[in-house]
Scaffold this motif. Sequence first.
Motif, PDB file in Angstrom:
ATOM      1  N   VAL A 182      22.512  14.007  55.648  1.00  0.00           N
ATOM      2  CA  VAL A 182      21.934  14.453  56.916  1.00  0.00           C
ATOM      3  C   VAL A 182      21.425  15.872  56.717  1.00  0.00           C
ATOM      4  CG1 VAL A 182      22.356  14.880  59.359  1.00  0.00           C
ATOM      5  CG2 VAL A 182      23.529  12.983  58.203  1.00  0.00           C
ATOM      6  N   GLY A 183      20.105  16.030  56.732  1.00  0.00           N
ATOM      7  CA  GLY A 183      19.512  17.319  56.404  1.00  0.00           C
ATOM      8  C   GLY A 183      19.035  18.091  57.608  1.00  0.00           C
ATOM      9  N   TYR A 184      18.222  19.116  57.326  1.00  0.00           N
ATOM     10  CA  TYR A 184      17.613  19.916  58.391  1.00  0.00           C
ATOM     11  C   TYR A 184      16.493  19.126  59.059  1.00  0.00           C
ATOM     12  CZ  TYR A 184      20.137  24.023  56.708  1.00  0.00           C
ATOM     13  OH  TYR A 184      21.124  24.904  56.363  1.00  0.00           O
ATOM     14  N   GLY A 185      15.877  19.726  60.075  1.00  0.00           N
ATOM     15  CA  GLY A 185      14.762  19.086  60.756  1.00  0.00           C
ATOM     16  C   GLY A 185      13.583  18.866  59.823  1.00  0.00           C
ATOM     17  N   SER A 186      12.708  17.965  60.186  1.00  0.00           N
ATOM     18  CA  SER A 186      11.592  17.596  59.320  1.00  0.00           C
ATOM     19  C   SER A 186      10.690  18.782  58.993  1.00  0.00           C
ATOM     20  CB  SER A 186      10.780  16.482  59.973  1.00  0.00           C
ATOM     21  OG  SER A 186      10.325  16.880  61.269  1.00  0.00           O
ATOM     22  N   GLY A 187      10.600  19.756  59.899  1.00  0.00           N
ATOM     23  CA  GLY A 187       9.751  20.923  59.641  1.00  0.00           C
ATOM     24  C   GLY A 187      10.182  21.715  58.425  1.00  0.00           C
ATOM     25  N   VAL A 188      11.497  21.776  58.168  1.00  0.00           N
ATOM     26  CA  VAL A 188      12.016  22.501  57.009  1.00  0.00           C
ATOM     27  C   VAL A 188      11.515  21.870  55.718  1.00  0.00           C
ATOM     28  CG1 VAL A 188      14.115  23.114  55.749  1.00  0.00           C
ATOM     29  CG2 VAL A 188      14.049  23.315  58.240  1.00  0.00           C
ATOM     30  N   TYR A 189      11.464  20.536  55.697  1.00  0.00           N
ATOM     31  CA  TYR A 189      11.000  19.842  54.493  1.00  0.00           C
ATOM     32  C   TYR A 189       9.476  19.860  54.394  1.00  0.00           C
ATOM     33  CZ  TYR A 189      15.831  18.344  54.408  1.00  0.00           C
ATOM     34  OH  TYR A 189      17.202  18.341  54.388  1.00  0.00           O
ATOM     35  N   HIS A 190       8.799  19.836  55.525  1.00  0.00           N
ATOM     36  CA  HIS A 190       7.343  19.897  55.502  1.00  0.00           C
ATOM     37  C   HIS A 190       6.838  21.222  54.937  1.00  0.00           C
ATOM     38  CE1 HIS A 190       7.013  16.594  58.829  1.00  0.00           C
ATOM     39  NE2 HIS A 190       7.148  16.090  57.626  1.00  0.00           N
ATOM     40  N   ARG A 191       7.562  22.306  55.212  1.00  0.00           N
ATOM     41  CA  ARG A 191       7.139  23.587  54.652  1.00  0.00           C
ATOM     42  C   ARG A 191       7.818  23.872  53.314  1.00  0.00           C
ATOM     43  NH1 ARG A 191      10.960  27.609  56.039  1.00  0.00           N
ATOM     44  NH2 ARG A 191      12.384  27.004  57.726  1.00  0.00           N
ATOM     45  N   HIS A 192       8.548  22.904  52.784  1.00  0.00           N
ATOM     46  CA  HIS A 192       9.133  22.984  51.435  1.00  0.00           C
ATOM     47  C   HIS A 192      10.055  24.193  51.271  1.00  0.00           C
ATOM     48  CE1 HIS A 192       6.466  19.742  50.341  1.00  0.00           C
ATOM     49  NE2 HIS A 192       5.412  20.448  50.701  1.00  0.00           N
ATOM     50  N   ALA A 193      10.959  24.376  52.232  1.00  0.00           N
ATOM     51  CA  ALA A 193      11.950  25.449  52.112  1.00  0.00           C
ATOM     52  C   ALA A 193      12.806  25.196  50.876  1.00  0.00           C
ATOM     53  CB  ALA A 193      12.817  25.502  53.362  1.00  0.00           C
ATOM     54  N   GLY A 194      12.933  26.227  50.032  1.00  0.00           N
ATOM     55  CA  GLY A 194      13.599  26.059  48.752  1.00  0.00           C
ATOM     56  C   GLY A 194      15.036  25.596  48.862  1.00  0.00           C
ATOM     57  N   TYR A 195      15.808  26.189  49.797  1.00  0.00           N
ATOM     58  CA  TYR A 195      17.224  25.844  49.892  1.00  0.00           C
ATOM     59  C   TYR A 195      17.417  24.378  50.246  1.00  0.00           C
ATOM     60  CZ  TYR A 195      16.161  26.755  54.848  1.00  0.00           C
ATOM     61  OH  TYR A 195      15.592  26.755  56.099  1.00  0.00           O
ATOM     62  N   ALA A 196      16.527  23.822  51.063  1.00  0.00           N
ATOM     63  CA  ALA A 196      16.645  22.420  51.454  1.00  0.00           C
ATOM     64  C   ALA A 196      16.207  21.494  50.326  1.00  0.00           C
ATOM     65  CB  ALA A 196      15.805  22.156  52.704  1.00  0.00           C
ATOM     66  N   GLU A 197      15.079  21.796  49.708  1.00  0.00           N
ATOM     67  CA  GLU A 197      14.559  20.923  48.654  1.00  0.00           C
ATOM     68  C   GLU A 197      15.440  20.940  47.415  1.00  0.00           C
ATOM     69  OE1 GLU A 197      10.517  20.767  47.704  1.00  0.00           O
ATOM     70  OE2 GLU A 197       9.963  20.184  49.752  1.00  0.00           O
ATOM     71  N   HIS A 198      15.946  22.115  47.037  1.00  0.00           N
ATOM     72  CA  HIS A 198      16.779  22.198  45.836  1.00  0.00           C
ATOM     73  C   HIS A 198      18.107  21.462  46.036  1.00  0.00           C
ATOM     74  CE1 HIS A 198      14.381  26.067  44.821  1.00  0.00           C
ATOM     75  NE2 HIS A 198      13.831  25.000  44.281  1.00  0.00           N
ATOM     76  N   THR A 199      18.683  21.586  47.248  1.00  0.00           N
ATOM     77  CA  THR A 199      19.935  20.876  47.528  1.00  0.00           C
ATOM     78  C   THR A 199      19.737  19.370  47.463  1.00  0.00           C
ATOM     79  OG1 THR A 199      20.610  22.667  49.013  1.00  0.00           O
ATOM     80  CG2 THR A 199      21.842  20.605  49.165  1.00  0.00           C
ATOM     81  N   LEU A 200      18.696  18.899  48.109  1.00  0.00           N
ATOM     82  CA  LEU A 200      18.439  17.461  48.137  1.00  0.00           C
ATOM     83  C   LEU A 200      18.154  16.929  46.734  1.00  0.00           C
ATOM     84  CD1 LEU A 200      18.132  14.911  49.777  1.00  0.00           C
ATOM     85  CD2 LEU A 200      15.757  15.556  50.260  1.00  0.00           C
ATOM     86  N   ALA A 201      17.405  17.701  45.940  1.00  0.00           N
ATOM     87  CA  ALA A 201      17.101  17.266  44.573  1.00  0.00           C
ATOM     88  C   ALA A 201      18.376  17.167  43.740  1.00  0.00           C
ATOM     89  CB  ALA A 201      16.116  18.226  43.924  1.00  0.00           C
ATOM     90  N   GLY A 202      19.257  18.154  43.873  1.00  0.00           N
ATOM     91  CA  GLY A 202      20.510  18.124  43.127  1.00  0.00           C
ATOM     92  C   GLY A 202      21.403  16.981  43.561  1.00  0.00           C
ATOM     93  N   PHE A 203      21.455  16.733  44.871  1.00  0.00           N
ATOM     94  CA  PHE A 203      22.256  15.624  45.388  1.00  0.00           C
ATOM     95  C   PHE A 203      21.689  14.295  44.910  1.00  0.00           C
ATOM     96  CE2 PHE A 203      22.650  12.269  48.577  1.00  0.00           C
ATOM     97  CZ  PHE A 203      24.029  12.152  48.647  1.00  0.00           C
ATOM     98  N   ARG A 204      20.378  14.129  45.014  1.00  0.00           N
ATOM     99  CA  ARG A 204      19.751  12.854  44.647  1.00  0.00           C
ATOM    100  C   ARG A 204      19.969  12.539  43.164  1.00  0.00           C
ATOM    101  NH1 ARG A 204      14.882  13.870  46.275  1.00  0.00           N
ATOM    102  NH2 ARG A 204      14.936  12.663  48.203  1.00  0.00           N
ATOM    103  N   GLU A 205      19.754  13.531  42.313  1.00  0.00           N
ATOM    104  CA  GLU A 205      19.907  13.300  40.873  1.00  0.00           C
ATOM    105  C   GLU A 205      21.333  12.886  40.527  1.00  0.00           C
ATOM    106  OE1 GLU A 205      21.016  13.946  36.850  1.00  0.00           O
ATOM    107  OE2 GLU A 205      21.674  15.253  38.498  1.00  0.00           O
ATOM    108  N   ARG A 206      22.331  13.587  41.110  1.00  0.00           N
ATOM    109  CA  ARG A 206      23.716  13.281  40.792  1.00  0.00           C
ATOM    110  C   ARG A 206      24.149  11.948  41.430  1.00  0.00           C
ATOM    111  NH1 ARG A 206      27.390  16.737  38.835  1.00  0.00           N
ATOM    112  NH2 ARG A 206      25.483  17.514  37.840  1.00  0.00           N
ATOM    113  N   ALA A 207      23.670  11.666  42.639  1.00  0.00           N
ATOM    114  CA  ALA A 207      24.018  10.409  43.296  1.00  0.00           C
ATOM    115  C   ALA A 207      23.508   9.221  42.487  1.00  0.00           C
ATOM    116  CB  ALA A 207      23.435  10.373  44.708  1.00  0.00           C
TER     117      ALA A 207
END
Length: 345
Positions: A182-207
């Motif tokens: 469960v992440g931040y609002g869609s606007g955070v991902y649309h503007r490619h905020a680093g903290y959100a994208e890096h966390t999701l990438a790390g989670f996805r790769e390990r999952a």
Amino acid sequence: MVTLADVARQAGVSASTVSYVLSGKRSISEETRRRVERSVTELGYHPNAGARALAARRSQIIALVVPLRADVYVPVMMEIAVSVTVAARRHGHDVLLLTKDEGPAGVRRVAGSGLADAVILMDVEVDDERVPLLRAQGTQAVLIGVPDDRRGVSCVDHDFATAGALCADHLADLGHREVAFVGYGSGVYHRHAGYAEHTLAGFRERAERRGLRFVQRPCEGTYESTAGTLGRILADRPETTGFVVQNEGAIGPLLGLLRTSGRTVPEDASVIALCPEQLAEQYAPRLTAVTGPAQELGRVAVEQTMGRIAALDRGEEPRDELVLLTPVLTVRESTGPAPRQGSRP
């Protein structure tokens, strides 16, 4: 040619301390001052005249750009800002706080005005438009965040990719196989905020590596949006037993909604959050959480800033640095072994 760094090395102090001794702009202990002066004499160091003139024009101000958007967690942003201010004062600098979301235009205005010796940027995007502007203007900049292109700037941030991986590992180790992010609002991902994208990438790769089946859903953080997000997750994946939350506003609503749906935490559903320590402690049950020291971000950013300014004053090219702070996983009462198949509501 003897450099200021050579003097600092022999005297056993930082380059900025040598600079303060030579300029007299900051109070230094008598013992340290004598040690620096002795090293200057022994090495025959002569400050560069151009560097001295440049240093004399310093404003002793650092601009801190903190866009206070509706989708950021303001308490953490302000904690970092206070840390920057305190650390800057230790170096004899004041902080000019800029909170309006002006993007490149605001940075151009400050950088071109000569008001500040350097700029610290927060809320950094992976393709941040402010970075090439600062690079083109020759403005010394430090980023609390990590863009894709780090040339000409120094960066410090939490290691969000590792934080995301820690969450996936923890749930996998507990036997969960169906999980939701469960992440931040869609606007955070649309503007490619680093903290959100890096966390999701790390989670996805390990999952994926750990064989977890997962969904990722953005959430605005209100009760209504969290209810809608949880409803969609359970409709699509009714066997979901693990929840990773990177949205401070959604934590409380999610815990309440799981409870009203008949899912007890952690017996029926485990919840792990990426949030500040004090926030994790205030819920019932207390949250298993991945955290990082917000104050350390501010301190390191200022040290990097002072290093870049000192290098310029020595007539040297500032060194681009990258510092990633190690996240910490603290296990509390909100996570437990995955329920046996068929035992969930």
